[in-house]
Design a protein around this motif. Structure first.
Motif, PDB file in Angstrom:
ATOM      1  N   TYR A  30     -37.041 -19.871  13.427  1.00 26.89           N
ATOM      2  CA  TYR A  30     -35.623 -20.549  13.183  1.00 26.89           C
ATOM      3  C   TYR A  30     -36.052 -21.906  12.421  1.00 26.89           C
ATOM      4  CZ  TYR A  30     -32.490 -17.437  15.634  1.00 26.89           C
ATOM      5  OH  TYR A  30     -31.593 -16.439  16.185  1.00 26.89           O
ATOM      6  N   GLU A  76     -33.069 -14.641  22.307  1.00 32.56           N
ATOM      7  CA  GLU A  76     -33.539 -14.093  20.910  1.00 32.56           C
ATOM      8  C   GLU A  76     -32.648 -12.940  20.754  1.00 32.56           C
ATOM      9  OE1 GLU A  76     -37.448 -13.514  19.914  1.00 32.56           O
ATOM     10  OE2 GLU A  76     -38.288 -15.170  21.035  1.00 32.56           O
ATOM     11  N   LEU A  77     -32.180 -12.695  19.373  1.00 32.44           N
ATOM     12  CA  LEU A  77     -31.743 -11.486  18.984  1.00 32.44           C
ATOM     13  C   LEU A  77     -32.744 -10.492  18.848  1.00 32.44           C
ATOM     14  CD1 LEU A  77     -29.593  -9.961  17.011  1.00 32.44           C
ATOM     15  CD2 LEU A  77     -30.571 -11.108  15.206  1.00 32.44           C
ATOM     16  N   HIS A 146     -26.514 -11.993  10.790  1.00 33.49           N
ATOM     17  CA  HIS A 146     -27.022 -13.195  10.225  1.00 33.49           C
ATOM     18  C   HIS A 146     -26.016 -14.475  10.456  1.00 33.49           C
ATOM     19  CE1 HIS A 146     -29.742 -10.017   8.372  1.00 33.49           C
ATOM     20  NE2 HIS A 146     -30.649 -10.890   9.204  1.00 33.49           N
ATOM     21  N   ILE A 150     -25.859 -18.232  19.056  1.00 32.81           N
ATOM     22  CA  ILE A 150     -26.929 -17.744  19.856  1.00 32.81           C
ATOM     23  C   ILE A 150     -27.238 -18.807  20.987  1.00 32.81           C
ATOM     24  CG2 ILE A 150     -28.652 -18.109  18.155  1.00 32.81           C
ATOM     25  CD1 ILE A 150     -30.456 -16.092  19.589  1.00 32.81           C
ATOM     26  N   ASN A 163     -27.639 -20.735  15.657  1.00 35.21           N
ATOM     27  CA  ASN A 163     -26.673 -19.733  14.959  1.00 35.21           C
ATOM     28  C   ASN A 163     -27.847 -18.815  14.238  1.00 35.21           C
ATOM     29  OD1 ASN A 163     -25.209 -18.240  12.724  1.00 35.21           O
ATOM     30  ND2 ASN A 163     -23.720 -19.152  13.746  1.00 35.21           N
ATOM     31  N   THR A 164     -27.749 -17.574  14.025  1.00 33.87           N
ATOM     32  CA  THR A 164     -28.814 -16.625  13.583  1.00 33.87           C
ATOM     33  C   THR A 164     -28.773 -16.944  12.151  1.00 33.87           C
ATOM     34  OG1 THR A 164     -27.176 -14.821  13.347  1.00 33.87           O
ATOM     35  CG2 THR A 164     -28.477 -14.953  15.201  1.00 33.87           C
ATOM     36  N   LEU A 167     -32.023 -18.357  10.988  1.00 31.87           N
ATOM     37  CA  LEU A 167     -33.459 -17.462  10.787  1.00 31.87           C
ATOM     38  C   LEU A 167     -34.274 -17.847   9.430  1.00 31.87           C
ATOM     39  CD1 LEU A 167     -32.059 -14.051  12.080  1.00 31.87           C
ATOM     40  CD2 LEU A 167     -33.930 -15.479  13.081  1.00 31.87           C
ATOM     41  N   LYS A 170     -35.213 -13.170   7.612  1.00 38.01           N
ATOM     42  CA  LYS A 170     -34.019 -12.352   8.303  1.00 38.01           C
ATOM     43  C   LYS A 170     -34.512 -10.714   8.404  1.00 38.01           C
ATOM     44  CE  LYS A 170     -30.470 -15.330   6.369  1.00 38.01           C
ATOM     45  NZ  LYS A 170     -30.720 -16.199   7.207  1.00 38.01           N
ATOM     46  N   THR A 192     -36.665 -11.440  17.153  1.00 34.91           N
ATOM     47  CA  THR A 192     -36.608 -12.327  15.722  1.00 34.91           C
ATOM     48  C   THR A 192     -36.704 -13.787  15.895  1.00 34.91           C
ATOM     49  OG1 THR A 192     -34.123 -12.072  15.961  1.00 34.91           O
ATOM     50  CG2 THR A 192     -35.063 -10.355  14.825  1.00 34.91           C
ATOM     51  N   ILE A 218     -25.353 -13.957  22.769  1.00 35.80           N
ATOM     52  CA  ILE A 218     -25.088 -13.939  21.647  1.00 35.80           C
ATOM     53  C   ILE A 218     -23.915 -13.327  21.403  1.00 35.80           C
ATOM     54  CG2 ILE A 218     -25.921 -12.967  19.166  1.00 35.80           C
ATOM     55  CD1 ILE A 218     -28.603 -12.778  20.497  1.00 35.80           C
TER      56      ILE A 218
END
Length: 229
Positions: A30, A76-77, A146, A150, A163-164, A167, A170, A192, A218
């Motif tokens: 991130y 985490e996602l 994406h 989170i 926010n994803t 990342l 990706k 991720t 999430i």
């Protein structure tokens, strides 16, 4: 049909994937988490692993190990592989994903950062250090993986909120990268990375103690909540 239903309160939800062949994780993924540490954004994905034996259900207890005094949280996602592949192209990488879930990459920072030759494995893979759930949400049900909020809270206090979209690498990039080295098989879990707000980089640092409650959430995927015992 309305049949074959049981009240939620009478069942214990297990992890949606309980015994994967591999749990593959990504560090420093991130942008805002890199800024938090004052480190450069990686040019290539930083890959490590957790043992599948670390997995617990979405509401199971995290066992605080006697061997650590610096246990930390990391929302985490998690992506779950649904189709086998090696040397996967980025353009087709998402065809190999069946869905997503919420994970907490619980970390013993003393073992991760100072002990065991500063290799991350032991600090990341104590038993109960990978809560997963509450469900496997198929990719078709997620508008944009994406662009999901989170968050992580400890005892009701918001610690991580990002926010994803932040990342660095990706999912298509991560899947293509990892599959250069290993064959991905159905059930493999890809964690991720985590956003800023972890305990170790707070001033002063904050670590989990027995009795704490950690909630990871999430958007569109749900919430897991684990007590530290």
């Amino acid at each position: 049909s309305g049949r074959h239903r049981v009240p939620r309160g009478t069942v214990r939800l297990l992890a949606p994937v309980g015994d994967p062949q591999k749990v593959i994780a990504v560090g420093l993924n991130y942008r805002d988490h890199c800024q938090e540490q004052g480190v450069s954004v990686p040019k290539e994905p930083i890959i490590f692993s957790k043992f599948p034996s670390a997995i617990i259900g979405p509401f199971d207890d995290i066992v605080h190990p006697q061997d650590s005094s610096e246990v930390d949280w990391e929302v985490e996602l998690a992506a779950v592989i649904g189709k086998e592949g090696r040397h996967i192209e980025e353009s087709s990488a998402m065809d190999h994903v069946v869905g997503f879930t919420v994970a907490n990459d619980v970390s013993a920072r003393d073992w991760q950062m100072r002990r065991n030759g500063r290799q991350w494995l032991l600090g990341k893979t104590f038993d109960t250090f990978c809560p997963l759930g509450p469900a496997l949400v198929t990719k078709e049900a997620v508008a944009d993986v994406h662009n999901l909020r989170i968050r992580c809270s400890v005892n009701g206090q918001l610690m991580q909120d990002s926010n994803t979209s932040q990342l660095v690498f990706k999912l298509p990039t991560l899947i293509a990268w990892v599959s250069r080295f290993v064959t991905l098989v159905p059930g493999d879990i890809l964690l991720t990375g985590t956003p800023p707000g972890v305990g170790v980089f707070r001033k002063p640092p904050v670590f989990l103690k027995r009795g704490d409650e950690v909630q990871c959430e999430i958007e569109e995927l749900g919430t897991i909540c684990n007590k530290v015992v």
